[in-house]
Scaffold this active site. Structure first.
Site, mmCIF file in Angstrom:
data_model
loop_
_atom_site.group_PDB
_atom_site.id
_atom_site.type_symbol
_atom_site.label_atom_id
_atom_site.label_comp_id
_atom_site.label_asym_id
_atom_site.label_seq_id
_atom_site.Cartn_x
_atom_site.Cartn_y
_atom_site.Cartn_z
ATOM 1 N N ARG A 92 116.848 71.843 140.766
ATOM 2 C CA ARG A 92 117.244 72.025 139.369
ATOM 3 C C ARG A 92 116.628 70.883 138.574
ATOM 4 O O ARG A 92 116.399 69.801 139.107
ATOM 5 C CB ARG A 92 118.766 71.945 139.216
ATOM 6 C CG ARG A 92 119.526 72.968 140.017
ATOM 7 C CD ARG A 92 119.665 74.273 139.241
ATOM 8 N NE ARG A 92 120.520 75.197 139.975
ATOM 9 C CZ ARG A 92 120.881 76.373 139.500
ATOM 10 N NH1 ARG A 92 120.492 76.776 138.294
ATOM 11 N NH2 ARG A 92 121.642 77.178 140.200
ATOM 12 N N ILE A 93 116.428 71.134 137.279
ATOM 13 C CA ILE A 93 115.921 70.079 136.411
ATOM 14 C C ILE A 93 117.112 69.354 135.799
ATOM 15 O O ILE A 93 118.017 69.985 135.250
ATOM 16 C CB ILE A 93 115.006 70.664 135.314
ATOM 17 C CG1 ILE A 93 113.792 71.334 135.966
ATOM 18 C CG2 ILE A 93 114.560 69.569 134.346
ATOM 19 C CD1 ILE A 93 112.935 72.112 134.998
ATOM 20 N N HIS A 110 109.640 63.704 146.275
ATOM 21 C CA HIS A 110 108.740 64.832 146.007
ATOM 22 C C HIS A 110 107.597 64.811 147.024
ATOM 23 O O HIS A 110 107.033 63.751 147.298
ATOM 24 C CB HIS A 110 108.182 64.734 144.575
ATOM 25 C CG HIS A 110 107.301 65.883 144.238
ATOM 26 N ND1 HIS A 110 107.790 67.139 143.937
ATOM 27 C CD2 HIS A 110 105.950 65.987 144.206
ATOM 28 C CE1 HIS A 110 106.777 67.963 143.714
ATOM 29 N NE2 HIS A 110 105.652 67.282 143.875
ATOM 30 N N GLY A 144 111.402 64.844 132.292
ATOM 31 C CA GLY A 144 110.339 65.778 132.674
ATOM 32 C C GLY A 144 110.502 66.279 134.097
ATOM 33 O O GLY A 144 111.501 66.007 134.755
ATOM 34 N N GLU A 175 108.534 61.534 154.249
ATOM 35 C CA GLU A 175 109.675 61.549 153.313
ATOM 36 C C GLU A 175 110.902 60.931 153.966
ATOM 37 O O GLU A 175 111.644 60.166 153.340
ATOM 38 C CB GLU A 175 110.012 62.991 152.892
ATOM 39 C CG GLU A 175 108.943 63.679 152.090
ATOM 40 C CD GLU A 175 109.366 65.088 151.684
ATOM 41 O OE1 GLU A 175 110.505 65.279 151.249
ATOM 42 O OE2 GLU A 175 108.546 66.022 151.832
HETATM 43 C C1 GAR Z 1 111.464 68.205 150.605
HETATM 44 O O1 GAR Z 1 110.154 68.346 151.076
HETATM 45 C C2 GAR Z 1 111.454 67.619 149.194
HETATM 46 O O2 GAR Z 1 110.472 66.638 149.015
HETATM 47 C C3 GAR Z 1 111.157 68.842 148.387
HETATM 48 O O3 GAR Z 1 111.920 69.855 148.975
HETATM 49 C C4 GAR Z 1 112.098 69.571 150.360
HETATM 50 C C5 GAR Z 1 113.576 69.552 150.664
HETATM 51 O O4 GAR Z 1 113.775 69.443 152.051
HETATM 52 N N1 GAR Z 1 111.484 68.638 147.005
HETATM 53 C C6 GAR Z 1 110.745 69.120 146.003
HETATM 54 O O5 GAR Z 1 109.755 69.790 146.158
HETATM 55 C C7 GAR Z 1 111.264 68.760 144.622
HETATM 56 N N2 GAR Z 1 110.251 68.959 143.633
HETATM 57 P P1 GAR Z 1 115.168 68.991 152.642
HETATM 58 O O6 GAR Z 1 116.230 69.873 151.987
HETATM 59 O O7 GAR Z 1 115.039 69.264 154.113
HETATM 60 O O8 GAR Z 1 115.366 67.539 152.323
#
Ligand code: GAR
Length: 208
Positions: A92-93, A110, A144, A175
């Site tokens: 969500r934003i 991200h 943003g 990550e």
């Molecule tokens: C992760 O790769 C995160 O960086 C991405 O969604 C995935 C969530 O994985 N987020 C975005 O793309 C936000 N713009 P997770 O639920 O296993 O942490």
């Protein structure tokens, strides 16, 4: 440092935070986990770790929430005395209620080297663009989309044989290192922000 984590799905980044907390390396406590999706696996992960896990009903399917819906997140974060907010796969934003309640205190993870490839399907965007290096970014959230000041980045090389799946899984591994490390660094050292630039209190002038 008490952290509220907002999630929408799988919750592997949340798990990385919970694991770091369990082994004493997070320097912070996950105070509450809030999901806009009722069945999110992330909620089960929080419960398994003994952390309050709450589904927050959001009326609209749109990325931008209505202010009264967003206000529920603010109220619950305050109720659980969260000082910082981490968006860990929260689709969500964030708008005015959260940004005003937690100015410069909301982080997002991200899966690209921002400002390249913001928004959805960042790893697919990276592959289609033909970049040789991608990675992940932890940044402050502003009004943003994936546009706030950058706190931390880790790189991942892109191979000829990579698919969206293989690349995503290698980015995800980074990550899982970057997010807990950034939370810890905020708790232990802190930073100041000047415009888009972040200056960590534990980083000497001489470091390149
Ligand atoms: C992760 O790769 C995160 O960086 C991405 O969604 C995935 C969530 O994985 N987020 C975005 O793309 C936000 N713009 P997770 O639920 O296993 O942490």
């Amino acid at each position: 440092m008490r952290v509220g984590v907002l999630v929408s799905g799988r919750g592997s980044n949340l798990q990385a935070l919970l694991d770091a907390q369990a082994d004493g390396t997070l320097g912070a406590e996950v105070a509450v986990v809030l999901s806009d999706q009722p069945g999110a696996a992330a909620l089960e992960r929080a419960e398994a770790a003994g952390v309050p896990a709450i589904h927050v009903p959001v009326a609209s399917k749109r990325a931008r929430m209505r202010e009264d819906d967003e206000q529920q997140f603010v109220s619950l974060l305050r109720e659980h005395r969260a000082e910082w907010v981490v968006l860990a796969g929260f689709f969500r934003i964030v708008g005015t209620p959260l940004l005003e309640a937690y100015p410069d205190r909301i982080l997002n993870i991200h899966p690209s080297l921002l400002p390249s490839f913001p928004g959805l399907h960042a790893q697919r965007q990276a592959l289609e663009h033909g970049v040789r290096v991608t990675g992940c970014t932890v940044h402050l959230v502003d009004s943003g989309v994936d546009s706030g000041a950058i706190l931390e980045q880790r790189t991942v090389p892109v191979g000829q044989a990579d698919t969206e799946e293989s690349l995503s899984s290698r980015v995800l591994a980074e990550e899982h290192l970057a997010l807990p490390a950034t939370v810890r660094r905020i708790a232990v050292a802190g930073f100041r922000r000047e415009g888009r630039r972040v200056f960590w209190n534990d980083e000497g002038e001489e470091r390149t």
